[in-house]
Design an enzyme around this catalytic site. Structure first.
Site, short mmCIF file in Angstrom:
data_model
loop_
_atom_site.label_atom_id
_atom_site.label_comp_id
_atom_site.label_asym_id
_atom_site.label_seq_id
_atom_site.Cartn_x
_atom_site.Cartn_y
_atom_site.Cartn_z
N ASP A 30 -31.02 -5.24 -17.28
CA ASP A 30 -31.50 -5.66 -15.96
C ASP A 30 -30.90 -4.81 -14.84
O ASP A 30 -31.60 -4.43 -13.90
CB ASP A 30 -31.28 -7.15 -15.72
CG ASP A 30 -29.84 -7.61 -15.85
OD1 ASP A 30 -29.02 -6.86 -16.42
OD2 ASP A 30 -29.55 -8.72 -15.38
N GLY A 117 -18.40 -20.12 -19.99
CA GLY A 117 -17.78 -19.01 -20.72
C GLY A 117 -18.43 -18.69 -22.03
O GLY A 117 -17.86 -18.00 -22.87
N SER A 123 -22.80 -19.89 -14.64
CA SER A 123 -22.63 -19.56 -13.22
C SER A 123 -23.98 -19.47 -12.52
O SER A 123 -24.15 -19.98 -11.40
CB SER A 123 -21.85 -18.26 -13.05
OG SER A 123 -22.51 -17.18 -13.68
N ASP A 167 -30.18 -13.39 -15.03
CA ASP A 167 -29.73 -14.77 -15.19
C ASP A 167 -30.32 -15.68 -14.13
O ASP A 167 -30.79 -16.78 -14.43
CB ASP A 167 -28.21 -14.83 -15.14
CG ASP A 167 -27.55 -14.13 -16.31
OD1 ASP A 167 -28.28 -13.73 -17.25
OD2 ASP A 167 -26.32 -13.97 -16.30
N TYR A 219 -17.31 -5.78 -17.32
CA TYR A 219 -18.75 -5.70 -17.01
C TYR A 219 -18.99 -4.65 -15.94
O TYR A 219 -19.92 -3.83 -16.03
CB TYR A 219 -19.22 -7.08 -16.55
CG TYR A 219 -20.70 -7.23 -16.33
CD1 TYR A 219 -21.51 -7.81 -17.29
CD2 TYR A 219 -21.28 -6.83 -15.13
CE1 TYR A 219 -22.87 -7.98 -17.06
CE2 TYR A 219 -22.64 -6.99 -14.90
CZ TYR A 219 -23.43 -7.58 -15.86
OH TYR A 219 -24.76 -7.75 -15.64
#
Length: 381
Positions: A30, A117, A123, A167, A219
């Protein structure tokens, strides 16, 4: 569980829910302007909310560990100023205000069934539930895609995680019984039917209980490497590199960047193959694509870990059609496509493998393609 009324001595104006997600295929594509194919989970974050007329934001989470609400002054919000779980809802309100929306405070009561997690976008579910609540409380009239972009900006600019858009778009825009084919470059999307039950299949999710924290920098380093490779190749994003041109492009790059590029390009192809199979009704054919995707994440992108590798190996050995790590990586969850009658056998085999390796047993459940963020029935309290 402490109720909204007990905390705030009033009733909420409404309840909003947003789901976690699993990504069938299209990992780390993405933020390279590529395609992704997620589904929403039945697990959601629910936010009971009441609008306030002042600049006070009060936040309470049943999972947060606090006896009383976190109280924030909206006028003092700056990136990085709120740590821990409260930073995510605070970030959404900050992002709305930064975008010019005249929103004030609110009282929020948050409860979630999305494992944290676990690479299942807890999130994003929290951000999107808060964004949906504020959209209605303040009559903003923002579309689901606009709310997803707001939530992404909140995570990127306030929390400090340079996540892509998948997400949040999955949490806002997925539809029950479908996978969401999303073009991350222009946010065009298509709902692809995914009737696992009709095909006699189930999608197992095994949360390895290895916690990942995307804010720890790993990340960000992967994203930076992909962006460096694109610049070196004179491309706006790695999405523009075709499989046919990839060998020559790899020869032009330093060795440390080649595996990242190889993963992104081949993963793009896997998304295209998966969509073609779904549209042809060949859901069994997804299995090898999932397993190939995991090998790429493990060998080229380096985001798997011993526990996720073990879960994939054990699931496939026990008869899964295919399996792979899902989510940002460094722990989290594995998905396995299985024949429904073999689901318990596969789950038990993964448990045995973990027990034999001395790992805590994974938390396993079946994923059903579920709806995106929505206003829900207000629960008592």
């Amino acid at each position: 569980m402490t109720s909204f009324h007990t905390l705030y001595d009033s009733s909420p104006d409404g309840t909003w829910a947003a789901p976690g997600r699993v990504n069938l295929i299209g990992e780390h594509t993405d933020y390279n302007d590529g395609f992704v194919l997620p589904i929403a989970l039945p697990h959601t974050t629910r936010v009971q909310a009441r609008r306030r007329d002042d600049q006070v934001l009060r936040l309470y989470s049943t999972q947060g560990g606090d006896e009383r609400p976190v109280v924030l002054d909206l006028r003092g919000l700056t990136p990085g100023s709120v740590k821990g779980w409260a930073g995510y809802p605070a970030a959404v309100v900050w992002a709305l205000r930064e975008a010019g929306h005249a929103v004030a405070g609110a009282d929020l009561h948050i409860d979630s069934t999305v494992p944290t997690g676990a690479g299942l976008s807890s999130s994003a579910a929290l951000e999107c539930a808060v964004a949906a609540a504020y959209n209605d409380l303040y009559g903003l009239g923002l579309t689901p895609a606009e709310l997803a972009l707001t939530a992404q900006a909140a995570e990127n600019r306030f929390v400090g995680v340079p996540c892509g858009i998948m997400d949040q778009m999955a949490s806002m825009c997925c539809r029950e019984g479908h996978a969401l084919l999303l073009d991350s470059r222009d946010l065009t999307m298509r709902q692809v039917p995914l009737d696992l039950g009709r095909a006699g299949l189930s999608l197992l999710v095994a949360d390895t209980r290895v916690k990942h924290d995307l804010a720890d920098g790993a990340y960000a380093r992967l994203r930076a490497g992909c962006e460096e490779a694109a610049r070196s190749l004179g491309l706006p994003a790695l999405r523009e590199l075709s499989p046919a041109r990839m060998p020559a492009a790899l020869d032009r790059l330093p060795a440390r960047l080649r595996p990242l590029v190889r993963h992104v390009v081949t993963e793009q192809t896997r998304v295209e193959q998966a969509v073609a199979l779904l549209e042809a009704g060949d859901l069994d054919g997804l299995g090898p694509i999932l397993t190939a995707g995991h090998a790429s994440l493990r060998d080229d992108f380096g985001t798997s870990c011993p526990e996720t590798d073990l879960a994939v190996e054990a699931a496939v050995a026990a008869g899964a059609l295919g399996a792979r790590m899902t989510g940002g990586g460094f722990g989290g969850s594995v998905i396995a496509l299985v024949r429904t009658e073999a689901a318990e056998t596969v789950a038990a085999a993964v448990d045995r493998a973990f027990a034999g390796a001395g790992h805590p047993l994974p938390r396993t459940f079946t994923a059903l393609p579920s709806p995106g963020a929505h206003r829900a029935a207000t629960t008592a309290g």
